[in-house]
Design a protein around this motif. Sequence first.
Motif, mmCIF file in Angstrom:
data_model
loop_
_atom_site.group_PDB
_atom_site.id
_atom_site.type_symbol
_atom_site.label_atom_id
_atom_site.label_comp_id
_atom_site.label_asym_id
_atom_site.label_seq_id
_atom_site.Cartn_x
_atom_site.Cartn_y
_atom_site.Cartn_z
ATOM 1 N N UNK A 1 0.845 -1.188 0.000
ATOM 2 C CA UNK A 1 0.000 0.000 0.000
ATOM 3 C C UNK A 1 0.888 1.249 0.000
ATOM 4 N N UNK A 2 0.602 2.137 -0.907
ATOM 5 C CA UNK A 2 1.383 3.372 -1.001
ATOM 6 C C UNK A 2 0.852 4.396 -0.006
ATOM 7 N N UNK A 3 1.762 5.039 0.684
ATOM 8 C CA UNK A 3 1.376 6.160 1.524
ATOM 9 C C UNK A 3 2.311 7.307 1.214
ATOM 10 N N UNK A 4 1.828 8.500 1.475
ATOM 11 C CA UNK A 4 2.678 9.658 1.230
ATOM 12 C C UNK A 4 3.871 9.667 2.170
ATOM 13 N N UNK A 5 3.699 9.219 3.413
ATOM 14 C CA UNK A 5 4.848 9.185 4.323
ATOM 15 C C UNK A 5 5.913 8.234 3.780
ATOM 16 N N UNK A 6 5.498 7.074 3.309
ATOM 17 C CA UNK A 6 6.472 6.134 2.728
ATOM 18 C C UNK A 6 7.195 6.795 1.558
ATOM 19 N N UNK A 7 6.453 7.518 0.732
ATOM 20 C CA UNK A 7 7.072 8.205 -0.403
ATOM 21 C C UNK A 7 8.047 9.279 0.061
ATOM 22 N N UNK A 8 7.694 9.983 1.117
ATOM 23 C CA UNK A 8 8.600 11.007 1.657
ATOM 24 C C UNK A 8 9.885 10.359 2.182
ATOM 25 N N UNK A 9 9.744 9.241 2.858
ATOM 26 C CA UNK A 9 10.921 8.538 3.388
ATOM 27 C C UNK A 9 11.797 8.052 2.233
ATOM 28 N N UNK A 10 11.175 7.495 1.213
ATOM 29 C CA UNK A 10 11.946 7.044 0.051
ATOM 30 C C UNK A 10 12.632 8.227 -0.641
ATOM 31 N N UNK A 11 11.932 9.345 -0.764
ATOM 32 C CA UNK A 11 12.539 10.544 -1.364
ATOM 33 C C UNK A 11 13.728 11.004 -0.532
ATOM 34 N N UNK A 12 13.567 10.971 0.786
ATOM 35 C CA UNK A 12 14.666 11.350 1.678
ATOM 36 C C UNK A 12 15.874 10.438 1.441
ATOM 37 N N UNK A 13 15.630 9.152 1.312
ATOM 38 C CA UNK A 13 16.721 8.205 1.094
ATOM 39 C C UNK A 13 17.413 8.453 -0.243
ATOM 40 N N UNK B 1 16.752 -1.453 -6.434
ATOM 41 C CA UNK B 1 16.853 -2.137 -5.146
ATOM 42 C C UNK B 1 15.582 -2.037 -4.312
ATOM 43 N N UNK B 2 14.560 -1.358 -4.823
ATOM 44 C CA UNK B 2 13.311 -1.175 -4.080
ATOM 45 C C UNK B 2 12.101 -1.488 -4.960
ATOM 46 N N UNK B 3 12.141 -2.612 -5.638
ATOM 47 C CA UNK B 3 11.044 -2.983 -6.534
ATOM 48 C C UNK B 3 9.702 -3.090 -5.818
ATOM 49 N N UNK B 4 9.722 -3.485 -4.568
ATOM 50 C CA UNK B 4 8.469 -3.658 -3.831
ATOM 51 C C UNK B 4 7.778 -2.335 -3.538
ATOM 52 N N UNK B 5 8.433 -1.242 -3.806
ATOM 53 C CA UNK B 5 7.897 0.088 -3.492
ATOM 54 C C UNK B 5 7.272 0.768 -4.719
ATOM 55 N N UNK B 6 6.907 0.004 -5.738
ATOM 56 C CA UNK B 6 6.442 0.595 -6.996
ATOM 57 C C UNK B 6 5.235 1.508 -6.833
ATOM 58 N N UNK B 7 4.364 1.220 -5.905
ATOM 59 C CA UNK B 7 3.184 2.065 -5.705
ATOM 60 C C UNK B 7 3.574 3.466 -5.244
ATOM 61 N N UNK B 8 4.761 3.601 -4.666
ATOM 62 C CA UNK B 8 5.226 4.891 -4.169
ATOM 63 C C UNK B 8 5.995 5.706 -5.209
ATOM 64 N N UNK B 9 6.308 5.115 -6.338
ATOM 65 C CA UNK B 9 7.146 5.792 -7.336
ATOM 66 C C UNK B 9 6.639 7.173 -7.734
ATOM 67 N N UNK B 10 5.379 7.348 -8.110
ATOM 68 C CA UNK B 10 4.969 8.663 -8.627
ATOM 69 C C UNK B 10 5.182 9.813 -7.632
ATOM 70 N N UNK B 11 4.707 9.683 -6.407
ATOM 71 C CA UNK B 11 4.858 10.777 -5.451
ATOM 72 C C UNK B 11 6.310 10.935 -5.030
ATOM 73 N N UNK B 12 7.016 9.826 -4.863
ATOM 74 C CA UNK B 12 8.435 9.896 -4.514
ATOM 75 C C UNK B 12 9.208 10.644 -5.593
ATOM 76 N N UNK B 13 8.992 10.262 -6.841
ATOM 77 C CA UNK B 13 9.690 10.910 -7.953
ATOM 78 C C UNK B 13 9.336 12.395 -8.041
ATOM 79 N N UNK B 14 8.077 12.738 -7.765
ATOM 80 C CA UNK B 14 7.658 14.137 -7.766
ATOM 81 C C UNK B 14 8.433 14.920 -6.711
ATOM 82 N N UNK B 15 8.567 14.356 -5.513
ATOM 83 C CA UNK B 15 9.295 15.028 -4.436
ATOM 84 C C UNK B 15 10.775 15.176 -4.763
ATOM 85 N N UNK B 16 11.381 14.124 -5.268
ATOM 86 C CA UNK B 16 12.811 14.159 -5.598
ATOM 87 C C UNK B 16 13.075 15.155 -6.717
#
Length: 139
Positions: free
Chosen positions: A1-13, A35-50
């Motif tokens: 499940x994608x969450x914005x917090x998870x995306x923020x953490x991934x962007x931080x990393x 290295x984070x294939x399981x995080x695909x649901x988070x890609x769009x928001x993470x990429x936007x933040x980065x």
Amino acid sequence: MATRRQSRILAMQILFNSHLINAPINTVIEDFWKNHDSEQANHPFTDKLVNGSIENIEKIDAEIDASSKNWKKHRFPVVDLVILRIATYEILYVDEIDAATSINEAIEIAKSFSTQDSPKFINGVLDNIRKRHEKTLLD
């Protein structure tokens, strides 16, 4: 499940890794997602933040510098700087997220990934940025 917090953490990393290895951001992002294939649901928001943080880094850093009393960003722990950059990007450029949410998320992430004093420091800087941004919108 994608969450914005998870995306923020991934962007931080991703941004933290980029800072440490000083490689082109596209390379860092590509290697990170391998290295984070399981995080695909988070890609769009993470990429936007980065990407948003990188594309607007000069204005973001200027806001951080102007809003951090007696501190300059070169003195911040890297993780704090990255958290501040992401939250500042959200405050300045992501209209669908209110500033209070961005600040709260940054504080919670700092509690998990940074020093004991970081949440208070991050809160102060981001609150100053929020106030400056709101004043600019009113002018």
